[in-house]
Design a protein around this motif. Structure first.
Motif, short mmCIF file in Angstrom:
data_model
loop_
_atom_site.label_atom_id
_atom_site.label_comp_id
_atom_site.label_asym_id
_atom_site.label_seq_id
_atom_site.Cartn_x
_atom_site.Cartn_y
_atom_site.Cartn_z
N PHE A 144 -17.86 -25.33 6.32
CA PHE A 144 -17.20 -23.87 6.77
C PHE A 144 -17.56 -22.98 5.59
O PHE A 144 -16.45 -23.37 4.75
CB PHE A 144 -16.22 -23.71 7.56
N GLY A 145 -17.98 -21.51 5.98
CA GLY A 145 -17.42 -20.77 4.60
C GLY A 145 -19.00 -20.15 4.06
O GLY A 145 -19.76 -19.92 2.87
N ASP A 172 -6.01 -22.48 -3.14
CA ASP A 172 -7.64 -22.59 -2.22
C ASP A 172 -6.51 -23.33 -1.00
O ASP A 172 -7.61 -24.32 -1.52
CB ASP A 172 -8.05 -21.85 -1.92
N VAL A 173 -6.20 -22.88 0.22
CA VAL A 173 -5.99 -24.06 0.57
C VAL A 173 -6.89 -24.33 2.25
O VAL A 173 -7.38 -23.43 2.32
CB VAL A 173 -4.40 -24.22 1.85
N GLY A 176 -13.20 -25.05 2.47
CA GLY A 176 -14.18 -25.18 2.73
C GLY A 176 -15.08 -25.29 2.07
O GLY A 176 -15.78 -26.15 1.50
N LEU A 180 -14.39 -18.63 -1.45
CA LEU A 180 -13.00 -18.12 -1.83
C LEU A 180 -12.47 -17.91 -3.17
O LEU A 180 -12.07 -17.42 -4.02
CB LEU A 180 -11.41 -17.82 -0.68
N ASP A 196 -8.79 -28.94 0.45
CA ASP A 196 -9.84 -29.18 1.86
C ASP A 196 -8.97 -31.06 2.56
O ASP A 196 -9.68 -31.72 1.70
CB ASP A 196 -11.07 -28.66 1.70
N ILE A 197 -9.10 -30.85 3.58
CA ILE A 197 -8.77 -32.21 4.15
C ILE A 197 -9.82 -33.09 4.55
O ILE A 197 -10.46 -34.13 4.46
CB ILE A 197 -8.47 -32.39 5.62
N ASP A 198 -10.77 -32.19 4.53
CA ASP A 198 -12.74 -32.90 4.32
C ASP A 198 -13.19 -33.33 3.06
O ASP A 198 -13.11 -31.58 2.62
CB ASP A 198 -13.13 -32.02 4.99
N ALA A 201 -16.65 -31.10 2.17
CA ALA A 201 -15.87 -29.46 2.11
C ALA A 201 -15.40 -29.52 0.36
O ALA A 201 -16.18 -28.58 -0.63
CB ALA A 201 -14.81 -29.28 2.49
#
Ligand SMILES: C[S@@+](CC[C@H](N)C(=O)[O-])C[C@H]1O[C@@H](n2cnc3c(N)ncnc32)[C@H](O)[C@@H]1O
Length: 308
Positions: A144-145, A172-173, A176, A180, A196-198, A201
Motif C-alpha cells: 500500500f502507498g 514509520d510504523v 507499506g 513516508l 511493517d507486519i507484511d 512491504a
C-alpha cells in the motif's frame, strides 16, 4: 500445486460507518491487505465495475499458500460474511494475477504535488516540479502507498510541516511502500526506521528507498513495534483506527519526550474517539486534527516533564 497464489476479495456492503468498520475487521480477520475502499465518489480504479448508490466496495488482496486453496478461502469468506452480519453485503473471491494489478493502476496514476515540499510520481510518469520540491518516485508493487490515498497525503503534509528543522531520527510504523520514510529523508531526517507486519512491504520499501537514493538513511523490517526499545522525536503510523487502538501503548512507548506522534488511517467519524483514547491518562496532548475526504489525521505530542 505448491506455489503461492494471489487472491482478490471483493466485498460490497452498505456505506455507513458501522458496516464499513465491520467489513474492515472481517478482511483483517482473513489476513487480507485492504488496498482500496471505493464508493461512488472514488476515482476510477483498478476494479471499476459500476457500484450502486449507497454502497461501498472493498477490494483486498491476499497471498494464499497454495494455488489450489481457492475453494477453502471461498468457504472461509462466506462464513465470515455470515458471522459479521454486514448490511446488504455480497462478496466474492477471485484468483488473481498480480501482474495485472501492478499494471492496472498505472493507467490512472497521476503525479501530484502533495505538500509544499513534496510531490509523488511513478517511475514511468515524469513530473515537472519547482526546484525546492522533492519528487518521490514510488512503485508500490503489492504494498500500500502510491501516495494517492488521502491518509498518505495527510501524513506527508504533517511531515512537511513538522520537519522545520528535521529531527535526526523518525519511526514509520506500517511503512507499506516506504513512501513516508522516503519523504522524511528528503525533508532532512538522517535516519528512518520503517516497520511493517507484511514482509513484502518491507522489501518494497527498501527497493523504493534505493530508487530514491535514500537507502543509506533508511532501514525496513518486520520487527513488531512492541519490540522497539529506542525513542523517536517523530513517530508516524498510517494504519486503520482499529489497529492503532490496539497499538496505543506500544506507539507511545517509542515517543521521545517532546516528540510528535502522527496518526492516520482514521475515518473522520472515528477521530474524536481515537484522540481521546490516545490522550486519556497517557500524558499525550492533541496538537491538531486535519481532514481530507472521509479521512482524518491526528498530530499529538508527548510533553517534556513540566510542560504541555
Ligand atoms: C494504510 S497502509 C500505509 C502505508 C504507507 N505508510 C502510507 O502511508 O501510504 C498500512 C500498512 O500498515 C501495515 N500494518 C498493519 N498492521 C500493522 C502492525 N500491527 N504493525 C505494523 N504494520 C502494520 C500494513 O501491512 C500496511 O502496509
Amino acid at each position: 500445486m505448491s506455489h503461492d497464489a494471489w487472491r482478490r476479495l471483493v466485498l460490497e456492503c452498505d456505506d455507513d460507518a458501522t458496516t464499513r468498520e465491520l467489513a474492515r475487521t472481517l478482511l483483517i480477520s482473513l489476513d487480507a491487505n485492504t488496498v482500496e475502499e471505493q464508493d461512488t465518489s472514488t476515482l476510477p480504479s483498478t476494479y471499476d465495475d459500476p457500484l450502486s448508490e449507497g454502497q461501498v466496495r472493498f477490494v483486498a488482496y491476499l497471498q494464499a499458500p497454495h494455488a489450489d486453496s481457492l475453494p477453502l478461502l471461498r468457504e472461509q469468506f462466506a462464513l465470515a460474511l455470515r458471522t459479521h452480519t454486514l448490511t446488504n453485503a455480497t462478496g466474492r473471491v477471485e484468483p488473481f494475477d498480480d501482474t495485472s494489478w501492478r499494471d492496472g493502476w498505472r493507467a490512472f496514476f497521476k503525479p501530484a504535488q502533495v505538500s509544499p515540499r513534496l510531490a509523488i510520481r511513478t517511475p514511468w510518469v515524469e513530473f515537472d516540479a519547482a526546484d525546492h520540491v522533492h519528487v518521490l518516485v514510488i512503485e508500490p508493487g503489492m504494498a500500500f502507498g502510491t501516495g494517492l490515498h488521502e491518509t498518505t497525503q495527510l501524513c506527508l503534509q504533517a511531515l512537511d510541516d513538522l520537519c522545520h528543522p528535521a529531527p535526526e531520527r523518525l519511526l514509520d510504523v506500517g511503512c507499506g511502500s516506504g513512501i513516508l520514510s522516503i519523504g522524511a529523508v528528503k525533508l532532512g531526517v538522517s535516519n528512518v526506521l520503517g516497520l511493517d507486519i507484511d514482509p513484502i512491504a518491507a522489501d518494497v520499501s527498501a527497493e523504493n528507498a534505493t530508487r530514491n537514493d535514500v537507502a543509506h538513511a533508511t532501514h525496513f523490517d518486520t520487527t513488531p513495534v512492541a519490540a522497539i526499545q529506542d525513542t523517536y522525536p517523530i513517530v508516524v503510523a498510517n494504519i486503520l483506527a482499529s489497529i492503532l487502538t490496539t497499538l496505543r501503548d506500544d506507539l507511545i512507548a517509542t515517543l521521545a519526550p517532546g516528540g510528535r506522534l502522527i496518526l492516520s488511517g482514521i475515518l473522520e467519524e472515528e477521530h474524536t474517539t481515537l484522540a481521546a483514547h490516545f490522550c486519556d491518562n497517557t500524558g499525550l496532548v492533541l496538537d491538531r486534527a486535519e481532514h481530507l475526504g472521509p479521512w482524518s489525521m491526528l498530530v499529538l505530542h508527548n510533553p517534556i516533564a513540566g510542560t504541555n
